[in-house]
Write a protein that holds these residues in place. Structure first.
Motif, PDB file in Angstrom:
ATOM      1  N   GLY A   8       5.634   4.848   3.187  1.00  0.00           N
ATOM      2  CA  GLY A   8       5.067   3.474   2.985  1.00  0.00           C
ATOM      3  C   GLY A   8       4.023   2.744   1.873  1.00  0.00           C
ATOM      4  N   VAL A   9       2.968   2.213   2.287  1.00  0.00           N
ATOM      5  CA  VAL A   9       1.941   1.396   1.522  1.00  0.00           C
ATOM      6  C   VAL A   9       0.524   1.835   1.783  1.00  0.00           C
ATOM      7  CG1 VAL A   9       2.078  -0.653   2.399  1.00  0.00           C
ATOM      8  CG2 VAL A   9       1.652  -0.868   0.202  1.00  0.00           C
ATOM      9  N   VAL A  10      -0.228   1.651   1.051  1.00  0.00           N
ATOM     10  CA  VAL A  10      -1.311   1.837   0.982  1.00  0.00           C
ATOM     11  C   VAL A  10      -2.091   0.711   0.236  1.00  0.00           C
ATOM     12  CG1 VAL A  10      -3.744   3.200   0.530  1.00  0.00           C
ATOM     13  CG2 VAL A  10      -1.491   4.126   1.208  1.00  0.00           C
ATOM     14  N   HIS A  11      -3.491   0.438   1.377  1.00  0.00           N
ATOM     15  CA  HIS A  11      -4.279  -1.194   0.382  1.00  0.00           C
ATOM     16  C   HIS A  11      -5.752  -0.286   0.872  1.00  0.00           C
ATOM     17  CE1 HIS A  11      -1.085  -3.707   0.776  1.00  0.00           C
ATOM     18  NE2 HIS A  11      -0.975  -4.028   2.140  1.00  0.00           N
ATOM     19  N   VAL A  12      -6.422  -0.363  -0.157  1.00  0.00           N
ATOM     20  CA  VAL A  12      -8.089   0.243   0.203  1.00  0.00           C
ATOM     21  C   VAL A  12      -9.118  -1.691   0.297  1.00  0.00           C
ATOM     22  CG1 VAL A  12      -9.709   1.304  -1.407  1.00  0.00           C
ATOM     23  CG2 VAL A  12      -7.253   1.747  -1.547  1.00  0.00           C
ATOM     24  N   ILE A  13      -9.631  -0.414   0.924  1.00  0.00           N
ATOM     25  CA  ILE A  13     -10.695  -1.086   2.288  1.00  0.00           C
ATOM     26  C   ILE A  13     -11.877  -0.598   2.121  1.00  0.00           C
ATOM     27  CG2 ILE A  13      -8.920  -2.764   3.955  1.00  0.00           C
ATOM     28  CD1 ILE A  13     -10.235  -1.252   5.898  1.00  0.00           C
ATOM     29  N   ASP A  14     -13.198  -1.793   1.760  1.00  0.00           N
ATOM     30  CA  ASP A  14     -14.400  -1.350   1.491  1.00  0.00           C
ATOM     31  C   ASP A  14     -15.091  -1.061   2.477  1.00  0.00           C
ATOM     32  OD1 ASP A  14     -14.435  -4.121   2.415  1.00  0.00           O
ATOM     33  OD2 ASP A  14     -15.711  -4.771   0.116  1.00  0.00           O
ATOM     34  N   THR A  15     -14.652  -1.056   3.523  1.00  0.00           N
ATOM     35  CA  THR A  15     -15.238  -1.213   5.374  1.00  0.00           C
ATOM     36  C   THR A  15     -14.297  -0.041   6.026  1.00  0.00           C
ATOM     37  OG1 THR A  15     -15.832  -3.522   5.028  1.00  0.00           O
ATOM     38  CG2 THR A  15     -16.725  -2.073   7.348  1.00  0.00           C
TER      39      THR A  15
ATOM     40  N   ILE B  71      -9.915  -6.357   1.540  1.00  0.00           N
ATOM     41  CA  ILE B  71      -8.667  -5.176   0.659  1.00  0.00           C
ATOM     42  C   ILE B  71      -9.300  -5.124  -0.845  1.00  0.00           C
ATOM     43  CG2 ILE B  71      -6.758  -5.448  -0.371  1.00  0.00           C
ATOM     44  CD1 ILE B  71      -5.842  -6.454   2.760  1.00  0.00           C
ATOM     45  N   THR B  72      -9.696  -4.252  -1.550  1.00  0.00           N
ATOM     46  CA  THR B  72      -9.781  -4.082  -2.747  1.00  0.00           C
ATOM     47  C   THR B  72      -9.273  -4.049  -3.568  1.00  0.00           C
ATOM     48  OG1 THR B  72     -10.645  -2.011  -2.704  1.00  0.00           O
ATOM     49  CG2 THR B  72     -12.373  -3.798  -1.994  1.00  0.00           C
ATOM     50  N   ALA B  73      -7.821  -3.423  -3.300  1.00  0.00           N
ATOM     51  CA  ALA B  73      -6.939  -2.746  -3.911  1.00  0.00           C
ATOM     52  C   ALA B  73      -5.614  -3.208  -3.078  1.00  0.00           C
ATOM     53  CB  ALA B  73      -6.846  -1.102  -4.415  1.00  0.00           C
ATOM     54  N   THR B  74      -3.809  -3.019  -4.045  1.00  0.00           N
ATOM     55  CA  THR B  74      -3.477  -3.339  -3.005  1.00  0.00           C
ATOM     56  C   THR B  74      -1.941  -2.539  -3.302  1.00  0.00           C
ATOM     57  OG1 THR B  74      -2.530  -5.296  -4.418  1.00  0.00           O
ATOM     58  CG2 THR B  74      -3.990  -5.239  -2.626  1.00  0.00           C
ATOM     59  N   ASP B  75      -0.691  -1.919  -2.683  1.00  0.00           N
ATOM     60  CA  ASP B  75       0.340  -1.880  -3.023  1.00  0.00           C
ATOM     61  C   ASP B  75       0.365  -0.972  -3.486  1.00  0.00           C
ATOM     62  OD1 ASP B  75       1.389  -4.630  -1.807  1.00  0.00           O
ATOM     63  OD2 ASP B  75       1.967  -5.543  -3.644  1.00  0.00           O
ATOM     64  N   MET B  76       0.029   0.131  -3.067  1.00  0.00           N
ATOM     65  CA  MET B  76       0.225   1.931  -3.153  1.00  0.00           C
ATOM     66  C   MET B  76       1.083   2.476  -2.694  1.00  0.00           C
ATOM     67  SD  MET B  76      -4.198   2.339  -3.536  1.00  0.00           S
ATOM     68  CE  MET B  76      -4.014   3.729  -3.482  1.00  0.00           C
ATOM     69  N   MET B  77       2.091   2.103  -3.845  1.00  0.00           N
ATOM     70  CA  MET B  77       3.514   2.458  -3.003  1.00  0.00           C
ATOM     71  C   MET B  77       3.492   4.165  -2.849  1.00  0.00           C
ATOM     72  SD  MET B  77       4.006  -0.266  -2.279  1.00  0.00           S
ATOM     73  CE  MET B  77       6.094   0.162  -0.871  1.00  0.00           C
ATOM     74  N   ALA B  78       4.647   4.489  -1.385  1.00  0.00           N
ATOM     75  CA  ALA B  78       4.350   5.574  -0.745  1.00  0.00           C
ATOM     76  C   ALA B  78       5.893   6.166  -0.727  1.00  0.00           C
ATOM     77  CB  ALA B  78       3.094   6.139  -0.206  1.00  0.00           C
ATOM     78  N   THR B  79       6.207   7.047  -0.516  1.00  0.00           N
ATOM     79  CA  THR B  79       7.520   7.719   0.200  1.00  0.00           C
ATOM     80  C   THR B  79       7.530   7.365   1.180  1.00  0.00           C
ATOM     81  OG1 THR B  79       6.218   9.916   0.632  1.00  0.00           O
ATOM     82  CG2 THR B  79       7.790   9.465  -1.397  1.00  0.00           C
TER      83      THR B  79
ATOM     84  N   THR C 228       1.774   1.322   7.280  1.00  0.00           N
ATOM     85  CA  THR C 228       1.209   0.483   6.102  1.00  0.00           C
ATOM     86  C   THR C 228      -0.653   1.072   6.800  1.00  0.00           C
ATOM     87  OG1 THR C 228       2.317  -1.741   5.974  1.00  0.00           O
ATOM     88  CG2 THR C 228      -0.355  -1.869   5.131  1.00  0.00           C
ATOM     89  N   VAL C 229      -1.228   1.380   5.573  1.00  0.00           N
ATOM     90  CA  VAL C 229      -2.543   2.135   5.811  1.00  0.00           C
ATOM     91  C   VAL C 229      -3.688   1.341   4.813  1.00  0.00           C
ATOM     92  CG1 VAL C 229      -4.159   4.283   5.638  1.00  0.00           C
ATOM     93  CG2 VAL C 229      -1.686   4.444   5.845  1.00  0.00           C
ATOM     94  N   PHE C 230      -4.544   1.311   6.151  1.00  0.00           N
ATOM     95  CA  PHE C 230      -5.754  -0.319   4.920  1.00  0.00           C
ATOM     96  C   PHE C 230      -6.826   1.413   5.058  1.00  0.00           C
ATOM     97  CE2 PHE C 230      -3.641  -3.196   7.297  1.00  0.00           C
ATOM     98  CZ  PHE C 230      -3.330  -3.953   6.268  1.00  0.00           C
ATOM     99  N   ALA C 231      -6.874   1.540   3.765  1.00  0.00           N
ATOM    100  CA  ALA C 231      -7.201   2.993   3.708  1.00  0.00           C
ATOM    101  C   ALA C 231      -9.155   3.052   3.066  1.00  0.00           C
ATOM    102  CB  ALA C 231      -6.640   3.885   2.547  1.00  0.00           C
TER     103      ALA C 231
END
Length: 199
Positions: free
Chosen positions: A187-194, A177-185, A97-100
């Protein structure tokens, strides 16, 4: 005289018999049924319950690294992963899980550290400490986030996510967390603002 009386009786009997026949014919004539105002209710047939078709979610086709590279808001993260030599890990099979952090989040870090983007990317020791702090070694979808519970990151330090989707830690970091559940092969990515800065 007797003969005349017998004839009269016979005539009367015949007339009576004929009248009786006429009465029977009148009775046997078809009778129209009476009109009625009652409404005939047909029994209702129970409708079958509607069943919604289940639609399978689209299968992920990109790794975390490929997904980040394809997102223009994550260009600095992509460059930082490459500079730190961590892009391979984000390409490999696994469960992450990546908080991007977005480019805007990295811009704030450049200002705080008073460095250029090139200087940040050249500081591989810093990147190897910061970037793994945004990675959890398991898949955590938004619906499964363990709110207000310490979550260990790949660099060994912990973060905590509140029910308001704000990430906090012991260093005083706060990221939403500004966007969630961007599924990848892998894992998953959640976008963060900091950008989260570890101790």
């Amino acid at each position: 005289m007797l003969k005349k009386n017998l004839l009269s009786i016979a005539v009367v009997a015949a007339a009576l018999s004929l009248a009786a026949c006429n009465d029977k014919e009148a009775v046997t004539e078809p009778v129209e049924p009476e009109a009625t105002t009652d409404v005939v209710v047909e029994p209702e047939v129970a409708a079958e319950p509607m069943v919604e078709a289940e639609v399978a979610p689209e299968a992920a086709t990109q790794s975390i690294a490929e997904m980040a590279a394809a997102n223009p808001d994550l260009s600095i993260l992509t460059a930082a992963l490459k500079a730190a030599g961590l892009d391979g890990m984000m390409m490999d099979a696994g469960t992450y899980t990546v908080f991007a952090p977005t480019d805007a989040a990295f811009a704030d870090v450049l200002t705080k550290l008073d460095v250029t983007k090139e200087e940040l990317l050249a500081n591989t020791d810093l990147l190897k400490s910061v970037l793994p702090y945004h990675v959890v070694p398991m898949v955590v979808n938004a619906a499964d986030i363990p709110y207000d519970t310490a979550i260990e990151t790949v660099n060994g330090q912990t973060i905590m996510i509140g029910s308001d989707n704000v990430i906090t830690d012991a260093s005083g970091n706060k990221a939403t967390i500004t966007a969630t559940d961007m599924m990848a092969t892998n894992g998953v990515v959640h976008v963060i603002d900091t950008v989260l800065m570890p101790k």
